[in-house]
Design an enzyme around this catalytic site. Structure first.
Site, mmCIF file in Angstrom:
data_model
loop_
_atom_site.group_PDB
_atom_site.id
_atom_site.type_symbol
_atom_site.label_atom_id
_atom_site.label_comp_id
_atom_site.label_asym_id
_atom_site.label_seq_id
_atom_site.Cartn_x
_atom_site.Cartn_y
_atom_site.Cartn_z
ATOM 1 N N ASP A 14 80.507 -43.715 99.300
ATOM 2 C CA ASP A 14 80.589 -42.948 100.563
ATOM 3 C C ASP A 14 81.947 -42.891 101.264
ATOM 4 O O ASP A 14 82.059 -42.999 102.550
ATOM 5 C CB ASP A 14 79.505 -43.077 101.658
ATOM 6 C CG ASP A 14 77.943 -43.236 100.916
ATOM 7 O OD1 ASP A 14 77.901 -42.613 99.911
ATOM 8 O OD2 ASP A 14 77.148 -43.976 101.361
ATOM 9 N N GLU A 174 73.565 -33.385 101.509
ATOM 10 C CA GLU A 174 74.246 -34.535 102.180
ATOM 11 C C GLU A 174 75.804 -34.601 102.475
ATOM 12 O O GLU A 174 76.667 -33.503 101.878
ATOM 13 C CB GLU A 174 74.011 -35.939 101.560
ATOM 14 C CG GLU A 174 74.576 -35.835 100.444
ATOM 15 C CD GLU A 174 74.101 -37.420 99.232
ATOM 16 O OE1 GLU A 174 74.647 -38.218 99.532
ATOM 17 O OE2 GLU A 174 73.020 -37.226 98.788
#
Length: 499
Positions: A14, A174
């Site tokens: 991420d 997301e």
């Protein structure tokens, strides 16, 4: 000029990036591992050096009893008016917060809570206004990207949360980020789950509140159709223009262990691909919308050659940067020095949802040669390959009333097995592990320095495809005392990779 992906290897998922003071900074998720949110610096976008963590104190993040792969999800780093902000989620408590610092090499603040739900939060600054973006659900329960204004000094909401976009219909919407490039606001996101169907999409609007028009060729980046290719799950990432006007997208992906073995155990890693602008104001990401292992760039872009070879030892590993722990550690049980590490075991084991005496480094390559001397004092000590408390392998040195024994233990879900126990007639044991993409090979050294085989173990059983979760394998030194209070010492550690 060519570089190889991943540019940051091992369990660093991420990624989010920003530019400040002529350099570039990146943060990554850390889940239930402490310290939280690794922080990197670069001068060329290709080579990254870790310089710290954003969450270094128990007061900043509660990890004491969080499940594996709970805890710290998907951070974003931003720089505004001389201050760095890192915003993230403690997913175990459904709490979004940010910390800040004026010194990128120093400590970060205590958390500032933001009362908006969802995960993968991001900040966007414009003039004196700060916008807070996350995923969430609209009034009909549909997944969406939502946004509100906040007071950046207090975290207080200054507007209601408003949904901006439902995405393109892929699952698990997301990783939202908003940027303004020219006359448009661009809303970037990821869909498909952070697995083999992962993809990146975006839309744009002349008004930050929308409506947003999708890019006609979404997904703008995905490796989902590259069957058998080593790099998979290209997705969740962040865009940056460098100091020379070049555009980049840093994102997560992972390396599967074999062309026909769709497993990954090193974790989600950081890949880098160029961004190209079109004349109509849309942009393209990657090489033909994919992330390759090798990226060739124009001659006007320069960077230092990558070097993936290393030998990690007690002498060159940094106690605060390189070592990590399972949840919040009890540091009175750890004693580092330049020649080794002493570990005092407790009755907490690697099987427990707690914090065992365990000091680890992330496994960043498939092929490793690992050696370490263990001077047993604790009842059990050794080397662990840890994915979570239900999926881990150990080479164990056990000290009991009958002597000192060496063996391996493999825990896969609710099943475990132990190898033959080898009795050792010495006060010190040298453990030796050979790691390959598909297998670990466990040995110890006899009195003549020769390898004595213990067992093999398949890496796929430590993969996310088997274990679930969002982490990667960590190589840990550990100690356990179920009854006593002995201390084991580790010396001559060598974790070697030759690229």
């Amino acid at each position: 000029m060519k570089y190889l992906n991943p540019v940051v290897r091992g369990f660093y998922p991420d990624p989010s990036i920003c530019a400040a003071n002529g350099k570039y900074y990146m943060v990554c998720s850390s889940m239930h591992i402490f310290p939280g949110v690794p922080l990197f610096e670069s001068t060329d976008m290709v080579n990254w050096k870790q310089i710290g963590h954003c969450l270094t104190r128990a007061s900043q993040i509660d990890l004491y009893s969080v499940r594996s792969s709970g805890g710290v999800f998907a951070p974003t780093i931003r720089y505004n008016n001389g201050r760095f902000y890192m915003v993230t989620t403690n997913d175990s408590y459904h709490q979004n917060f940010y910390v800040y610092t004026d010194d990128i090499y120093g400590e970060w603040s205590e958390p500032v809570i933001v009362d908006q739900d969802g995960i993968d939060p991001s900040l966007y600054f414009e003039d004196d206004t700060c916008y807070f973006i996350s995923n969430g659900n609209d009034t009909d329960g549909r997944g969406c990207i939502q946004m509100c204004q906040i007071d950046i000094e207090t975290g207080k909401k200054l507007s209601e949360s408003k949904f901006l976009w439902h995405g393109t219909g892929g699952r698990f919407l997301e990783a939202p980020h908003i940027y303004k490039f020219g006359e448009y606001y661009y809303l970037l996101e990821a869909e498909g789950g952070t697995e083999y169907g992962h993809m990146v999409n975006y839309s744009r609007s002349k008004n930050i509140w929308g409506p947003y028009t999708p890019y006609p060729n979404n997904p703008v980046l995905t490796n989902r159709n590259l069957g058998g290719y080593q790099i998979q799950a290209a997705g969740h990432g962040d865009i940056l223009e460098d100091n020379d006007g070049n555009w980049w997208f840093a994102h997560l992906a992972f390396r599967q262990i074999h062309m026909w073995q769709t497993y990954h155990h090193l974790g989600r890693e950081v890949c880098l691909v160029p961004v190209k602008w079109r004349d109509d104001g849309w942009f393209e990401i990657g090489i033909n919308g994919t992330t390759p292992i090798e990226v060739e760039l124009p001659d006007n872009i320069s960077f230092e050659p990558q070097n993936f070879s290393y030998n990690k030892t007690f002498e060159n590993l940094d106690e605060k940067l390189d070592w990590c722990y399972i949840r919040i550690p009890h540091m009175e049980n750890y004693k580092f020095d330049k020649n080794g590490l002493e570990l005092k075991g407790t009755d907490i084991t690697i099987d427990d949802v707690a914090s065992p005496t365990f000091a680890g480094i992330r496994q960043t390559e498939f092929d490793l040669d690992i050696n370490c001397d263990v001077i047993p004092g604790a009842e059990k000590s050794g080397i662990s390959f840890y994915m979570d408390e239900k999926h881990h392998y150990e080479v164990i040195v056990e000290k009991n009333d009958s002597g000192i024994f060496v063996y391996s233990r493999q825990t896969i879900g609710c099943i475990w097995q132990e190898s033959k126990h080898h009795k050792i007639n010495a006060d010190k044991v040298t453990l030796h592990i050979k790691s390959e993409a598909m297998q670990y090979h466990f040995f110890f050294k006899d009195e003549n320095g020769n390898d004595v085989f213990i067992s093999d173990a398949e890496t796929r059983y430590l993969s996310s495809e088997v274990a679930g979760g969002f982490t990667g394998t960590i190589i840990g030194l550990f100690a356990v005392n179920e009854k006593g209070d002995g201390v084991s010492r580790f010396e001559k550690l060598s974790v070697k990779h030759e690229a």
